[in-house]
Design an enzyme around this catalytic site. Structure first.
Site, PDB file in Angstrom:
ATOM      1  N   SER A 137      41.403  37.793  39.163  1.00  0.00           N
ATOM      2  CA  SER A 137      42.223  36.638  39.543  1.00  0.00           C
ATOM      3  C   SER A 137      42.533  36.612  41.039  1.00  0.00           C
ATOM      4  CB  SER A 137      43.521  36.596  38.728  1.00  0.00           C
ATOM      5  OG  SER A 137      43.216  36.497  37.356  1.00  0.00           O
TER       6      SER A 137
ATOM      7  N   ASN B  54      30.967  36.233  41.448  1.00  0.00           N
ATOM      8  CA  ASN B  54      30.305  36.548  40.178  1.00  0.00           C
ATOM      9  C   ASN B  54      30.376  35.280  39.336  1.00  0.00           C
ATOM     10  OD1 ASN B  54      29.465  37.487  37.708  1.00  0.00           O
ATOM     11  ND2 ASN B  54      31.305  38.716  37.311  1.00  0.00           N
ATOM     12  N   TRP B  55      29.227  34.587  39.260  1.00  0.00           N
ATOM     13  CA  TRP B  55      29.265  33.280  38.594  1.00  0.00           C
ATOM     14  C   TRP B  55      29.307  33.396  37.073  1.00  0.00           C
ATOM     15  CZ3 TRP B  55      25.028  30.176  41.800  1.00  0.00           C
ATOM     16  CH2 TRP B  55      25.516  29.991  43.110  1.00  0.00           C
ATOM     17  N   LYS B  56      29.007  34.545  36.574  1.00  0.00           N
ATOM     18  CA  LYS B  56      28.988  34.790  35.120  1.00  0.00           C
ATOM     19  C   LYS B  56      28.043  33.808  34.434  1.00  0.00           C
ATOM     20  CE  LYS B  56      33.636  36.588  35.346  1.00  0.00           C
ATOM     21  NZ  LYS B  56      34.846  36.928  34.652  1.00  0.00           N
TER      22      LYS B  56
ATOM     23  N   GLU C  88      32.996  43.000  31.134  1.00  0.00           N
ATOM     24  CA  GLU C  88      32.505  42.183  30.022  1.00  0.00           C
ATOM     25  C   GLU C  88      31.247  42.800  29.415  1.00  0.00           C
ATOM     26  OE1 GLU C  88      32.502  38.607  32.307  1.00  0.00           O
ATOM     27  OE2 GLU C  88      34.691  38.638  32.304  1.00  0.00           O
TER      28      GLU C  88
ATOM     29  N   GLY D 187      35.549  35.951  40.385  1.00  0.00           N
ATOM     30  CA  GLY D 187      34.962  35.233  39.258  1.00  0.00           C
ATOM     31  C   GLY D 187      35.231  33.740  39.379  1.00  0.00           C
ATOM     32  N   GLY D 188      36.278  33.281  38.696  1.00  0.00           N
ATOM     33  CA  GLY D 188      36.610  31.856  38.618  1.00  0.00           C
ATOM     34  C   GLY D 188      36.602  31.146  39.962  1.00  0.00           C
TER      35      GLY D 188
ATOM     36  N   HIS E  14      30.141  45.743  34.717  1.00  0.00           N
ATOM     37  CA  HIS E  14      31.245  44.784  34.626  1.00  0.00           C
ATOM     38  C   HIS E  14      31.937  44.969  33.281  1.00  0.00           C
ATOM     39  CE1 HIS E  14      33.460  41.033  34.364  1.00  0.00           C
ATOM     40  NE2 HIS E  14      33.343  40.947  35.685  1.00  0.00           N
TER      41      HIS E  14
ATOM     42  N   GLU F 131      38.287  46.494  39.114  1.00  0.00           N
ATOM     43  CA  GLU F 131      38.682  45.264  38.429  1.00  0.00           C
ATOM     44  C   GLU F 131      39.542  45.604  37.217  1.00  0.00           C
ATOM     45  OE1 GLU F 131      35.738  41.856  39.423  1.00  0.00           O
ATOM     46  OE2 GLU F 131      35.062  42.863  37.613  1.00  0.00           O
TER      47      GLU F 131
ATOM     48  N   GLY G 151      40.249  36.936  34.921  1.00  0.00           N
ATOM     49  CA  GLY G 151      40.256  35.614  34.296  1.00  0.00           C
ATOM     50  C   GLY G 151      41.557  35.276  33.598  1.00  0.00           C
TER      51      GLY G 151
HETATM   52  C1  PEP Z   1      35.257  39.041  37.507  1.00  0.00           C
HETATM   53  O1  PEP Z   1      34.934  38.708  36.387  1.00  0.00           O
HETATM   54  O2  PEP Z   1      34.561  39.812  38.174  1.00  0.00           O
HETATM   55  C2  PEP Z   1      36.502  38.481  38.051  1.00  0.00           C
HETATM   56  C3  PEP Z   1      37.104  39.118  39.011  1.00  0.00           C
HETATM   57  O3  PEP Z   1      36.967  37.343  37.500  1.00  0.00           O
HETATM   58  P1  PEP Z   1      38.240  36.478  37.972  1.00  0.00           P
HETATM   59  O4  PEP Z   1      38.214  36.412  39.473  1.00  0.00           O
HETATM   60  O5  PEP Z   1      38.046  35.142  37.350  1.00  0.00           O
HETATM   61  O6  PEP Z   1      39.437  37.177  37.460  1.00  0.00           O
END
Ligand code: PEP
Length: 670
Positions: free
Chosen positions: A632, A428-430, A517, A653-654, A515, A586, A592
């Site tokens: 994470s 997920n590049w956001k 966010e 994500g990251g 999601h 999640e 994050g």
């Molecule tokens: C996400 O936003 O879907 C996510 C899992 O982020 P991260 O891996 O950075 O925690």
């Protein structure tokens, strides 16, 4: 130190509730008799019919509460329940101690008889322990993980309910009272009226029709009735003094003559049909009584029915059953102490109890097939109480250890099912990549995967502006492409929105929905998400539907309700549509932040989600649903997370923003 005190309190309170529930379950009839005494004392005689059911409820609930305390589960609920119970019972037992309306409170049944003051003191200690634990709730030790405890809880409750059933249908599995096989009834009966130290008991032995019986000197039988003197027997004071608690069984015949010594002095076999109340006696197996009586008459054995002196009940019984056997009368409580079934049988020989049983426990054809002296029914049938205690302990402890092999088998089956569902690693590049950066990242990933054996589906979900270009960039690779959202509307005047059919028109196959966010910053709720799900599915997109709790919800223990609530949006779908969805758990507190849910925490929620899907749809759909973990997730923790039976991959994500950090996660699927 505080931790140690808390754990000791937990074991003390848990252990006490377990013991008290268990002994009540072993002797539910005794418990209901005690409850009857209370109900009578407090003028609630109308509720007496409920006392048998109440005995079960009391035994099972005390044991259940004991399990919760002992294993430190559902702390808040068990503490408040425990507190309420103790706030009720402590003043009640003070009242009992002050006014003595019942001799002993019966909190440990007949297994351990406490005085009313001892009971009050015990309750004060328990109350203080519970209050201490309330203030130190976090220090309570939790010995088992939730699923393990749940398995054990139900297994142990089944064992305890089984004991209740044995005690109700037959006789208590362990007899806590003194009338046991091998015990001399003579000693029990004369205990409370034991002769003084200088007094000796003189028995005379008479015989009639080949049957010998013992009589005390003050109740010598009538020789004109055919009794012939045979011998005498002298019992010195120390021999006639029973050990421990004395009992007071006094038997009267229909003419109000005391016949205790005559009946218990009989040196032959004596059948005792025991009924504390003939009006309420079970009238099944009445033939069994008749057959035994006939057999006893034939063989010259004595046969009496010992019951409460209630002429109406006796008349009713004689009328109902045609009973011809002699009736003897005794104190109702004493008969209930002798046997817990109504009616029940006891066989004596020379005043010693050989066995006792409910009617259904006697094999009448076998018993009546030979003289008692020639068969096992004529011998003492000892009940090995230590052995029975041992077996109860085994039955209660075994399920604790049974869980691990069962869990192992369960995991094997689950892993088999798991092979059937897709494993996915989705990025997920956001809002992190420009068009050029996105294309470069996609090309880099394509190159890294080229020629490699990839054991999962790989997906990248990109900002809208990149979707079409990334689809092109990854052509010919295993990589699937998705968007990070889509509109809840089909089309029209929704400036800035991107419809699901627009996403699909790029060649993308996936879309992330719900999601955290978007839930947090764009107020997306279930109503909006249901529309988005329908739009995505109608346009052939696979929704990756996110659920997860915030930190506070994890800490206050409501996270499962929260997740279940979020799943409700998915549950509006038909089974056919639901089968096309990928779920992503999640935990918001892990996104994050660098904080990852432990693999146990994640597995617990994934299993919970799968069970919820199975409940809503069916086990096959639940087994086929891919549930990803996100929060994470990195190359370092992915292998452990993905090794869990219900984790089918990750939403990243990251770490998805660089090929170097994304690849190890994909490679975690070996
Ligand atoms: C996400 O936003 O879907 C996510 C899992 O982020 P991260 O891996 O950075 O925690």
């Amino acid at each position: 130190m505080k931790k140690l005190i808390t754990v000791l309190c937990q074991l003390l309170v848990g252990g006490t509730f377990l013991f008290s529930g268990l002994v009540k379950a072993i002797d539910p009839v005794g418990t209901s008799l005690k409850l009857g005494e209370y109900l009578q004392h407090f003028g609630l005689v109308g509720m007496a019919d409920l006392s048998a059911a109440l005995a079960w409820v009391l035994a099972l609930s005390e044991f259940a509460l004991g399990l919760l305390f002992f294993f430190g589960q559902h702390r808040k609920m068990s503490l408040w329940l425990g507190l309420l119970i103790m706030l009720f019972f402590t003043p009640l037992t003070l009242y009992l101690a002050l006014y003595n309306p019942v001799d002993d409170c019966g909190c440990f049944g007949d297994a351990w008889v406490l005085t009313n003051w001892q009971t009050f003191a015990k309750n004060v200690v328990l109350l203080l322990a519970i209050v201490w634990m309330l203030f130190n709730r976090k220090r309570i030790a939790q010995w088992l993980v939730e699923e393990w405890f749940a398995f054990y809880f139900y297994a142990a409750m089944i064992v305890v309910a089984g004991l209740c059933l044995i005690g109700t249908r037959r006789l208590p599995y362990i007899d806590f009272r003194p009338y046991r096989p091998g015990v001399s009834m003579r000693q029990l009966a004369f205990g409370s009226r034991a002769p003084s130290a200088s007094e000796t008991l003189y028995y005379v032995i008479y015989e009639k029709d080949g049957v010998r019986r013992e009589f005390l000197l003050d109740s010598i039988p009538d020789e004109s009735a055919g009794w012939e003197f045979v011998d005498t027997r002298i019992v010195e004071p120390q021999q006639s003094q029973p050990a421990g608690k004395t009992q007071s069984l006094v038997l009267f015949d229909a003419e109000q003559r005391e016949v205790t010594a005559e009946v218990l002095g009989d040196t032959g076999y004596v059948f005792l049909l025991l009924s504390p109340d003939l009006l309420t006696a079970d009238e099944h197996d009445l033939d069994c009584i008749d057959n035994l009586y006939e057999y006893a008459m034939q063989e010259g054995y004595a046969f009496y029915c010992i019951t409460l002196n209630d002429p109406a009940a006796v008349g009713h019984w004689r009328y109902r059953t045609g009973a011809e056997y002699p009736m003897l009368f005794a104190d109702q409580q004493e008969i209930e102490t002798m046997i817990r079934s109504n009616p029940g049988f006891m066989l004596l020989h020379d005043g010693v109890i050989l066995w006792k049983s409910q009617l259904s426990g006697i094999d009448v054809p076998v018993l009546t097939s030979a003289k008692l002296s020639e068969q096992s029914y004529g011998q003492i049938q000892p009940i090995h109480r230590k052995k029975r205690v041992f077996w109860i302990i085994v039955w209660l402890i075994a399920p604790l250890f049974l869980y691990l092999p069962l869990q192992f088998i369960y995991k094997l089956i689950k892993n088999k099912n798991r092979k059937m569902r897709k494993k996915i690693v989705a990025g997920n590049w956001k809002m992190n990549t420009t068009l050029q950066e996105g294309v470069a990242l996609a090309e880099g990933l394509k190159a890294a995967l080229a020629g490699k054996k990839v054991n999962c589906d790989v997906v990248v979900c990109t900002p809208f502006i990149s979707v079409a270009s990334v689809v092109k960039a990854v052509e010919g690779s295993v990589i699937g492409v998705g968007a990070e959202d889509c509109s809840e509307h089909e089309k029209g005047a929704f400036t800035g929105e991107v419809a699901a059919n627009m996403v699909a028109s790029t060649g993308a196959k996936y879309v992330i929905l719900g999601h955290s966010e978007r839930r947090q910053y764009h107020g997306e709720n279930n109503a909006i998400l249901v529309n988005k799900l329908n739009q995505a599915l109608a346009n052939g997109l696979t929704p990756i539907f996110c659920v997860g709790e915030v930190k506070e919800e994890r800490e206050n223990g409501t996270f499962k309700q929260v997740i279940e609530g979020q799943m409700e949006a998915l549950y509006t779908l038909s089974a056919e549509d639901f089968a096309k969805v990928v779920v992503a758990y999640e935990p918001v507190w892990a996104i994050g932040t660098g904080l990852t849910a432990t693999s146990e925490q994640a597995q617990e929620v994934h299993a919970f989600i799968r069970a919820s899907i199975a409940k809503k749809y069916n086990a096959a759909i639940a087994d086929n649903t891919s549930i990803l973990y996100g929060g994470s997730c990195k190359g370092s923790n992915a292998p452990e997370l993905f090794a869990q039976p219900d984790i089918d991959g990750g939403l990243i994500g990251g770490a998805a923003l660089k090929v170097d950090t994304f690849m190890p996660i994909i490679e975690a699927w070996k």
